[in-house]
Design an enzyme around this catalytic site. Structure first.
Site, mmCIF file in Angstrom:
data_model
loop_
_atom_site.group_PDB
_atom_site.id
_atom_site.type_symbol
_atom_site.label_atom_id
_atom_site.label_comp_id
_atom_site.label_asym_id
_atom_site.label_seq_id
_atom_site.Cartn_x
_atom_site.Cartn_y
_atom_site.Cartn_z
ATOM 1 N N THR A 189 52.294 46.139 38.334
ATOM 2 C CA THR A 189 53.028 46.167 39.606
ATOM 3 C C THR A 189 54.541 46.083 39.410
ATOM 4 O OG1 THR A 189 51.151 45.050 40.637
ATOM 5 C CG2 THR A 189 53.236 44.974 41.841
ATOM 6 N N GLU A 190 55.270 46.827 40.256
ATOM 7 C CA GLU A 190 56.733 46.720 40.291
ATOM 8 C C GLU A 190 57.155 46.440 41.726
ATOM 9 O OE1 GLU A 190 58.461 50.198 38.497
ATOM 10 O OE2 GLU A 190 57.354 49.875 36.620
ATOM 11 N N GLU A 229 44.808 42.624 42.357
ATOM 12 C CA GLU A 229 43.943 43.594 41.648
ATOM 13 C C GLU A 229 43.405 44.666 42.599
ATOM 14 O OE1 GLU A 229 41.570 42.446 38.371
ATOM 15 O OE2 GLU A 229 42.855 40.729 37.945
HETATM 16 C C1 LIG Z 1 49.847 35.901 43.269
HETATM 17 C C2 LIG Z 1 49.875 37.322 42.833
HETATM 18 C C3 LIG Z 1 49.496 37.646 41.527
HETATM 19 C C4 LIG Z 1 49.535 38.979 41.078
HETATM 20 N N1 LIG Z 1 49.230 39.269 39.769
HETATM 21 C C5 LIG Z 1 49.454 40.532 39.297
HETATM 22 C C6 LIG Z 1 49.333 40.816 37.895
HETATM 23 O O1 LIG Z 1 48.991 39.956 37.082
HETATM 24 N N2 LIG Z 1 49.618 42.074 37.478
HETATM 25 C C7 LIG Z 1 50.013 43.065 38.325
HETATM 26 O O2 LIG Z 1 50.283 44.174 37.862
HETATM 27 N N3 LIG Z 1 50.126 42.828 39.659
HETATM 28 C C8 LIG Z 1 49.873 41.587 40.157
HETATM 29 N N4 LIG Z 1 50.012 41.324 41.516
HETATM 30 C C9 LIG Z 1 50.395 42.406 42.401
HETATM 31 C C10 LIG Z 1 49.275 42.804 43.371
HETATM 32 O O3 LIG Z 1 48.254 43.457 42.675
HETATM 33 C C11 LIG Z 1 49.918 43.672 44.471
HETATM 34 O O4 LIG Z 1 50.721 42.800 45.258
HETATM 35 C C12 LIG Z 1 48.887 44.371 45.318
HETATM 36 O O5 LIG Z 1 48.248 45.370 44.558
HETATM 37 C C13 LIG Z 1 49.489 45.015 46.570
HETATM 38 O O6 LIG Z 1 50.654 45.726 46.277
HETATM 39 P P1 LIG Z 1 51.962 45.466 47.180
HETATM 40 O O7 LIG Z 1 52.194 43.994 47.204
HETATM 41 O O8 LIG Z 1 53.050 46.332 46.658
HETATM 42 O O9 LIG Z 1 51.555 45.914 48.625
HETATM 43 P P2 LIG Z 1 51.625 47.411 49.222
HETATM 44 O O10 LIG Z 1 51.050 48.377 48.270
HETATM 45 O O11 LIG Z 1 53.029 47.632 49.702
HETATM 46 O O12 LIG Z 1 50.661 47.283 50.481
HETATM 47 C C14 LIG Z 1 51.045 46.640 51.694
HETATM 48 C C15 LIG Z 1 49.876 46.743 52.693
HETATM 49 O O13 LIG Z 1 49.584 48.118 52.962
HETATM 50 C C16 LIG Z 1 48.226 48.398 52.632
HETATM 51 N N5 LIG Z 1 48.149 49.741 52.043
HETATM 52 C C17 LIG Z 1 48.922 50.271 51.060
HETATM 53 N N6 LIG Z 1 48.560 51.526 50.785
HETATM 54 C C18 LIG Z 1 47.518 51.806 51.588
HETATM 55 C C19 LIG Z 1 46.688 52.956 51.797
HETATM 56 N N7 LIG Z 1 46.830 54.067 51.055
HETATM 57 N N8 LIG Z 1 45.720 52.887 52.743
HETATM 58 C C20 LIG Z 1 45.534 51.762 53.475
HETATM 59 N N9 LIG Z 1 46.285 50.639 53.322
HETATM 60 C C21 LIG Z 1 47.251 50.670 52.397
HETATM 61 C C22 LIG Z 1 47.833 47.341 51.615
HETATM 62 O O14 LIG Z 1 46.422 47.151 51.579
HETATM 63 C C23 LIG Z 1 48.583 46.121 52.155
HETATM 64 O O15 LIG Z 1 47.845 45.537 53.198
HETATM 65 C C24 LIG Z 1 49.944 39.999 41.982
HETATM 66 C C25 LIG Z 1 50.309 39.676 43.300
HETATM 67 C C26 LIG Z 1 50.301 38.356 43.703
HETATM 68 C C27 LIG Z 1 50.754 38.040 45.117
#
Ligand SMILES: Cc1cc2nc3c(=O)[nH]c(=O)nc-3n(C[C@H](O)[C@H](O)[C@H](O)COP(=O)(O)OP(=O)(O)OC[C@H]3O[C@@H](n4cnc5c(N)ncnc54)[C@H](O)[C@@H]3O)c2cc1C
Length: 393
Positions: free
Chosen positions: A126-127, A366
């Protein structure tokens, strides 16, 4: 003896993990949540009891006991402490790229110290600008002689600052979309690697979630996993295998909350009888228990499929189903547990408010549950299955 889905050998290991969790981790859970400090003492316990080894093949110093038992171990630990359960789930997440796509040389170099727990690991996909849309990442990797030079940064990385080894995804061909992504192992002492801000958060407070930066970070070319351009495919294969670890964490939280609410409801009296005898409370308990059992069915099914060597779309779908259902169950069940404890559910003296806060993240990381639904629906549309419409003109 109650009916058990596990074999006698599996039960023996489950009971060892259960005992360690109940006797040594449960008494620390509230403090870990309160202090926001990474529980190195729990890591030490896992090392002492060989619990990290459950995630690895014998060849690399593990027990070779398979995927199902790994999930059972995460579930048992998460029943008492979701932060501690996550330590096991992320050790698996951060190792999987090496296990699935590493060379024998890479596996021999890195896996034994992950199996013993001497080194902790992390998975950096993630970024700031790319979460669900991971192919939009901007971190780059450029080959320079015998090295790669990485530039960019990752956000929300579990185990940031405590991991010794990071599985990192970066673009080796920024114009090629998801086909331009490659996968690397970055050791924490690599020049140009640094850890940034650690996020304060709602739950799993003992786990570190932070930024990591690559500023002209140099790693040996031998740390490329697979070929250049294989990264996105590796990232998705890893998530197929690792999401059930989060499902196991979620199920552990849900069952822990159900068990706690049941004990409480048997002891708390109102209107002259235990609240468990009031039908509206009894119905909640019944629904909570049933949801946990259904979630366990999906999770253990995935574990058996993985141990039977199932690969491809069928495994992808089973993984997403387990993650979706177990995490939605955890959120709903923990909210009900707080309700059953009434005012006592809302205060820190009792563990269910922590469980409710911890449950929320299982619906997000995840791959959010919206993404899991997309994955499941995509596989349903792809599948050829006979339906009642077959043969209808
Ligand atoms: C405590 C914590 C630990 C984490 N650990 C890791 C880690 O170890 N490694 C790592 O790489 N990442 C990690 N993450 C990142 C995590 O996997 C992401 O936050 C998550 O995948 C969502 O991405 P985002 O936050 O950018 O949300 P976004 O992608 O911006 O999504 C925002 C909202 O829009 C919805 N959405 C987005 N696209 C769509 C679509 N096409 N259709 C329908 N709905 C959609 C999402 O479901 C969400 O509700 C962690 C996050 C947290 C908070």
């Amino acid at each position: 003896m109650p009916w058990e889905p596990l074999t006698d050998d599996q039960l023996e290991i489950r009971d060892l993990v259960r005992r360690v969790a109940r006797e040594r981790i449960a008494p620390r859970a509230a403090e870990i949540d309160e202090s926001h400090e990474f529980p190195w003492d729990v890591v030490e316990l896992f090392r002492e009891h060989g619990i990290f080894g459950l995630l690895f093949d014998e060849e690399w110093g593990g027990t070779g006991t398979g995927a199902l038992l790994s999930l059972v171990a995460i579930e048992e630990v998460s029943k008492v402490c979701a932060t501690s359960g996550l330590i096991l789930a992320v050790q698996e997440l951060g190792s999987l790229a090496l296990k699935l796509a590493g060379t024998e040389e890479q596996k021999a170099r890195f896996l034994p110290s992950l199996a013993s727990g001497d080194t902790l690991t992390a998975y950096a996909l993630t970024e700031a600008g790319s979460g669900s849309d991971s192919a939009a990442m901007r971190t780059t990797a450029r080959r320079e002689g015998d090295e790669y030079r990485l530039d960019g940064g990752k956000r929300f990385i579990t185990n940031a600052g405590v991991a010794g080894l990071y599985t990192v995804f970066a673009k080796t061909d920024p114009e090629a979309g998801h086909k331009g992504i490659s996968c690397f192992v970055v050791e924490a002492d690599a020049p140009g690697f640094s850890v940034g801000r650690i996020e304060p958060k709602l739950g799993i407070k003992g786990s570190t979630t932070g930024e990591v930066f690559f500023d002209g970070c140099r790693i040996p070319a031998a740390n490329l996993i697979g070929a250049e351009g294989d990264g996105f495919r590796i990232a998705m294969r890893v998530l197929d295998r690792s999401r059930p670890g989060i499902a196991a964490q979620a199920l552990g939280i849900a069952q822990g909350a159900t068990d706690y609410a049941l004990d409480y409801a048997k002891g708390r009296e109102t209107m002259g009888k235990p609240i468990a005898s009031h039908q509206l409370v009894a119905a909640k308990l019944a629904d909570m228990e049933t949801a946990c059992q259904a979630a366990r069915g999906l999770l253990y099914r995935f574990g058996r499929m993985a141990d039977d060597g199932v690969e491809g779309p069928e495994l992808t779908k089973a993984s997403a189903e387990a993650k979706l259902f177990c995490s939605d169950t955890a959120m709903w069940v923990t909210t009900e547990a707080v309700q059953i404890l009434g005012g006592y559910g809302y205060v820190k003296e009792y563990p269910v408010e922590r469980m409710m806060r911890d449950a929320k993240i299982t619906q997000i990381y995840e791959g959010t549950n919206e993404v899991q639904r997309l994955v499941i629906a995509r596989e349903m549309v792809r599948e050829t299955r006979s339906s009642l419409l077959a043969g209808v003109a």
